[in-house]
Design an enzyme around this catalytic site. Structure first.
Site, PDB file in Angstrom:
ATOM      1  N   GLN A 181       1.398   3.837  -0.296  1.00 33.44           N
ATOM      2  CA  GLN A 181       2.624   4.632  -0.432  1.00 33.44           C
ATOM      3  C   GLN A 181       2.669   5.278  -1.842  1.00 33.44           C
ATOM      4  O   GLN A 181       3.606   4.873  -2.667  1.00 33.44           O
ATOM      5  CB  GLN A 181       3.776   4.035   0.050  1.00 33.44           C
ATOM      6  CG  GLN A 181       4.994   4.860   0.160  1.00 33.44           C
ATOM      7  CD  GLN A 181       5.050   5.713   1.303  1.00 33.44           C
ATOM      8  OE1 GLN A 181       4.535   5.182   2.517  1.00 33.44           O
ATOM      9  NE2 GLN A 181       5.712   6.783   1.496  1.00 33.44           N
ATOM     10  N   PHE A 182       1.834   6.154  -2.232  1.00 34.11           N
ATOM     11  CA  PHE A 182       2.140   6.960  -3.646  1.00 34.11           C
ATOM     12  C   PHE A 182       3.307   7.566  -4.074  1.00 34.11           C
ATOM     13  O   PHE A 182       3.754   7.319  -5.246  1.00 34.11           O
ATOM     14  CB  PHE A 182       0.949   7.539  -3.922  1.00 34.11           C
ATOM     15  CG  PHE A 182       1.057   9.199  -3.550  1.00 34.11           C
ATOM     16  CD1 PHE A 182       1.607  10.049  -4.260  1.00 34.11           C
ATOM     17  CD2 PHE A 182       0.581   9.458  -2.231  1.00 34.11           C
ATOM     18  CE1 PHE A 182       1.908  11.550  -3.749  1.00 34.11           C
ATOM     19  CE2 PHE A 182       0.954  10.788  -1.705  1.00 34.11           C
ATOM     20  CZ  PHE A 182       1.549  11.298  -2.615  1.00 34.11           C
ATOM     21  N   THR A 183       4.152   7.790  -3.124  1.00 31.86           N
ATOM     22  CA  THR A 183       5.493   8.306  -2.983  1.00 31.86           C
ATOM     23  C   THR A 183       6.451   7.512  -3.700  1.00 31.86           C
ATOM     24  O   THR A 183       7.574   7.796  -4.182  1.00 31.86           O
ATOM     25  CB  THR A 183       5.976   9.151  -1.867  1.00 31.86           C
ATOM     26  OG1 THR A 183       6.146   8.313  -0.843  1.00 31.86           O
ATOM     27  CG2 THR A 183       5.021  10.457  -1.481  1.00 31.86           C
TER      28      THR A 183
END
Length: 147
Positions: free
Chosen positions: A78-80
């Site tokens: 989950q890079f966000t």
């Protein structure tokens, strides 16, 4: 590293209509990696998270860990989680690690959990994923490797 930990009764991740990971009782982990993270950060969190006492005992007190309950993990990259929303209306993802760095740390983290005997299911790194879960409690925590 920054991980959103959600206690779950059931969860699954689907990519292009195909289930790539599915668990029953356990934890859903949304895993973010930043530039300064190393395998040591992954090691710290792989030790911390399965030992968090966030499952209820017979007295309905949060005294049991994932290891105590034999629960499973659904780990989703989950890079966000490193999205910065302080300026403007579009998040900046400059703090998220580049994919070639992030995938190595993410996969090392998942392997460290497996080495503890935990069943770890995953999504597909970098893919558009649909994540479904029944949040138990709800219990949701944010755990980070750096202060």
């Amino acid at each position: 590293m920054r991980i959103v930990v959600q206690r779950s009764k059931a969860a699954r991740v689907t990519v292009d209509g195909e289930v790539t990971g599915q668990i029953t009782k356990g934890l859903v982990l949304l895993v973010g990696v930043t530039h300064s993270d190393t395998v040591e950060d992954a090691k710290y969190l792989a030790e911390k998270i399965p030992n968090l006492r966030i499952f209820e005992d017979d007295a309905q007190k949060m005294n049991l860990s994932l290891l105590d309950t034999g629960g499973e993990i659904l780990s989703v990259s989950q890079f966000t989680l490193y999205g910065d929303c302080r300026n403007g209306r579009r998040p900046s993802f400059i703090e998220a690690a580049r994919p070639e760095q992030a995938i190595q740390i993410y996969e090392a983290f998942n392997q460290m959990l497996r080495d503890k005997g935990i069943q770890v299911e995953t999504g597909v790194f970098g893919a558009m994923m649909d994540v479904e879960l029944t949040n138990d409690g709800p219990v949701t925590l944010i755990v980070e490797s750096k202060a």
